[in-house]
Design a protein around this motif. Structure first.
Motif, short mmCIF file in Angstrom:
data_model
loop_
_atom_site.label_atom_id
_atom_site.label_comp_id
_atom_site.label_asym_id
_atom_site.label_seq_id
_atom_site.Cartn_x
_atom_site.Cartn_y
_atom_site.Cartn_z
N THR A 131 1.02 -1.21 -0.05
CA THR A 131 -0.06 0.00 0.09
C THR A 131 0.93 1.38 -0.09
O THR A 131 1.78 1.43 0.61
CB THR A 131 -1.04 0.00 1.15
N GLY A 132 0.74 2.06 -1.02
CA GLY A 132 1.45 3.38 -0.94
C GLY A 132 0.64 4.26 -1.62
O GLY A 132 -0.58 4.26 -1.85
N ILE A 133 1.40 5.68 -2.18
CA ILE A 133 0.56 6.65 -2.55
C ILE A 133 0.32 6.22 -4.12
O ILE A 133 1.43 6.10 -4.76
CB ILE A 133 1.41 7.79 -2.46
N GLY A 134 -0.75 6.40 -4.57
CA GLY A 134 -1.13 6.42 -5.92
C GLY A 134 -1.49 7.93 -6.56
O GLY A 134 -2.23 8.53 -5.82
N TYR A 135 -1.21 8.00 -7.99
CA TYR A 135 -1.54 9.26 -8.37
C TYR A 135 -1.55 9.00 -9.69
O TYR A 135 -0.81 7.93 -10.58
CB TYR A 135 -0.56 10.40 -8.10
N VAL A 227 -6.66 13.94 -5.95
CA VAL A 227 -5.66 14.02 -6.85
C VAL A 227 -4.54 12.94 -6.54
O VAL A 227 -3.64 12.65 -7.23
CB VAL A 227 -4.77 15.37 -6.47
N MET A 228 -4.72 12.07 -5.26
CA MET A 228 -3.72 11.27 -4.83
C MET A 228 -4.41 10.31 -3.97
O MET A 228 -5.61 10.79 -3.23
CB MET A 228 -2.53 11.63 -4.35
N THR A 229 -4.14 8.99 -3.66
CA THR A 229 -4.92 8.26 -2.47
C THR A 229 -4.00 7.06 -2.21
O THR A 229 -3.05 6.80 -2.81
CB THR A 229 -6.30 7.72 -3.37
N PHE A 247 -1.19 5.29 -13.89
CA PHE A 247 -1.21 5.51 -12.57
C PHE A 247 0.16 5.28 -12.03
O PHE A 247 0.45 3.85 -12.46
CB PHE A 247 -2.29 4.76 -11.92
N GLN A 248 0.83 5.78 -10.98
CA GLN A 248 1.94 5.56 -10.67
C GLN A 248 1.93 5.27 -9.13
O GLN A 248 0.92 5.75 -8.51
CB GLN A 248 3.04 6.52 -10.98
N ILE A 249 2.94 4.48 -8.50
CA ILE A 249 2.99 4.31 -6.88
C ILE A 249 4.24 5.05 -6.36
O ILE A 249 5.19 5.17 -7.30
CB ILE A 249 2.86 2.95 -6.60
N VAL A 250 4.41 5.42 -5.19
CA VAL A 250 5.42 6.02 -4.50
C VAL A 250 5.78 5.08 -3.42
O VAL A 250 5.07 4.81 -2.63
CB VAL A 250 5.13 7.41 -3.71
N TRP A 251 7.01 4.31 -3.87
CA TRP A 251 7.46 3.22 -3.14
C TRP A 251 8.09 3.59 -1.60
O TRP A 251 7.59 3.11 -0.82
CB TRP A 251 8.55 2.56 -4.05
N PRO A 252 8.60 4.80 -1.72
CA PRO A 252 9.22 5.20 -0.25
C PRO A 252 7.97 5.59 0.82
O PRO A 252 7.26 6.09 0.42
CB PRO A 252 9.95 6.45 -0.68
#
Length: 349
Positions: A131-135, A227-229, A247-252
Motif C-alpha cells: 500500500t502506497g501513494i497512488g496518483y 489528486v492522490m490516494t 497511474f504510478q505508486i510512490v514506493w518510499p
C-alpha cells in the motif's frame, strides 16, 4: 490490551458455535477474494482452470475484509464460504480462535518452498502486496514523492483518499509528520504517538475521502475526484495494463504485507478447498499472476520464473522493499479494537 480479552471471549464463543453446528449440506466450493481487477486475474489463472480440472463448479464471492465478518459467520453456524483470502491480522486472529483448518504443508511441497512470511499453521501465502501513494501521472505536473507531499494541500491542492480505518492511516500520518518509517510502530505503540497521528490526520480531515474496497481508489483517481490516494500497487499496475492509464505508486514509505488463503473450519468442501489452495500455489500457476497484476509471489520457484523486467515492478523487488516497511501484524492484532473505536469516533466528529 482489550483486544486480548476480546480474542479470548470471541475464541471461546466461536469454538462453541463450531462444535454445536450440524454438518453442512453439500454445496459447491466457494472461494472468496478481494474483487476488482485482482479477482479478475484470479478468475482466469485459478478459478476457471481449477473448476475445469475438478469437473465441478467453483463459486466466487468478494469481500472487503474485517475479522468480525468471519467471526460472525462462524458464530452463526456452518459458514457458506470455504476458502477465503485474508490479511495478516485476520489470519492471526482466526488461527488463535480456531476458526480455520490446519494446513498440511507436506501436500504443498513443504514450508521451505515459500517465503517465511507466507507460512502459517492455518494459512498459505497468496500474494505479497504494498500500500502506497497512488496518483495519475497524466494529471499531476509534479509527482508526489513522500507522505509529507500527501499531507501538503498547498503544494497539491484537492481531495485525497485513504483506506477507512486506523491501520495504514495512522502509520502514514506519522511518517508524514517526520517519523522514520523503521520506527513508526515504536512511536505508534505509545499514547503520545497515537495522539500525534490523529493530530496529523486533523490537518487534512476536510480534504479526505475514505475508501473500503480495493477497487475504489482506482475509480477515485480515474474520475478525478482525488489528486492522490493510498492504493494497492497491483491495482495501479493492473489498470495501467488493461486500460492504458498512467497511474504510478510512490514506493518510499509504503507498507507491504502478505495475504493468505485459509479454509474455514468445518467446511463441507475441506478436501476440495485444500486442493484449490494447492492448485493456486503451484509455481506454474502463481507465476502467471504478475502478467495481470503486479503482486509479489510467495512461492520461491514461482518468483524465480519471472522475467527480470516483470520482477522489478513487484513489491518483492529489492529496490522497492528497501524503501518500504512490513506491516506489523502483532501490533494490529493487539491494538485493532481500541484504535478502531477511537478512529470511528474521530471520523464522526
Amino acid at each position: 490490551m482489550a483486544a486480548n480479552a476480546l480474542r479470548m471471549t470471541m475464541g471461546g464463543a466461536l469454538l462453541a458455535a463450531l462444535m454445536a453446528s450440524a454438518p453442512a449440506s453439500a454445496r459447491d466450493l466457494t472461494v472468496v477474494s478481494w474483487g476488482g481487477n485482482y479477482q479478475d486475474a484470479q478468475r482466469e489463472i485459478y478459478f476457471k482452470p481449477f473448476a475445469e480440472k475438478a469437473g465441478k463448479p467453483l463459486l466466487e464471492e468478494s469481500w472487503d475484509g474485517g475479522y468480525g465478518v468471519l467471526a460472525a459467520k462462524m458464530q452463526a453456524g456452518a459458514a457458506n464460504w470455504d476458502v477465503v483470502q485474508v490479511e495478516a491480522e485476520e489470519l492471526a486472529l482466526g488461527c488463535a480462535d480456531g476458526i480455520y483448518e490446519k494446513v498440511d504443508w507436506s501436500k504443498l511441497g513443504g514450508e521451505d518452498k515459500f517465503i517465511p512470511s507466507a507460512v502459517s499453521d492455518c494459512g498459505v501465502g497468496a500474494i505479497v502486496w504494498t500500500t502506497g501513494i497512488g496518483y495519475d501521472a497524466d494529471k499531476l505536473k509534479a509527482a508526489p514523492t513522500s507522505w509529507a507531499d500527501f499531507f501538503d494541500t498547498t503544494k497539491f491542492p484537492g481531495k485525497r483518499a485513504l483506506r477507512k480505518g486506523p491501520k495504514y492511516a495512522l502509520e502514514f500520518a506519522l511518517i508524514a509528520d517526520g517519523v522514520d518509517p523503521k520506527t513508526v510502530y515504536e512511536v505508534l505503540a505509545t499514547p503520545e504517538g497515537v495522539d500525534r497521528a490523529f493530530k496529523k490526520l486533523d490537518t487534512i480531515k476536510s480534504d479526505l475521502v475514505w475508501w473500503e474496497a480495493g477497487a475504489q481508489p482506482i475509480q477515485l483517481l480515474a474520475s478525478g475526484e482525488v489528486v492522490m490516494t493510498s492504493a494497492y500497487n497491483g491495482r495501479l499496475a493492473g489498470i495501467n495494463k488493461s486500460e492504458g492509464k498512467n497511474f504510478q505508486i510512490v514506493w518510499p514509505g509504503s507498507i507491504y504485507a502478505v495475504d493468505s488463503w485459509v479454509v474455514l473450519k468445518g467446511s463441507p468442501n475441506k478436501d476440495a478447498a485444500f486442493d484449490f489452495v494447492q492448485f493456486a500455489s503451484l509455481p506454474a500457476n502463481q507465476s502467471k499472476l504478475p502478467d495481470y497484476i503486479a503482486y509479489g509471489l510467495p512461492d520461491k520457484e514461482a518468483g524465480a520464473m519471472l522475467k527480470p523486467e516483470v520482477a522489478a515492478q513487484l513489491p518483492t523487488a529489492p529496490a522497492n522493499l528497501d524503501v518500504a516497511i512490513p506491516l506489523d501484524t502483532d501490533f494490529w492484532v493487539d491494538n485493532i479494537e481500541a484504535l478502531t473505536t477511537r478512529f470511528n469516533a474521530w471520523v464522526a466528529q
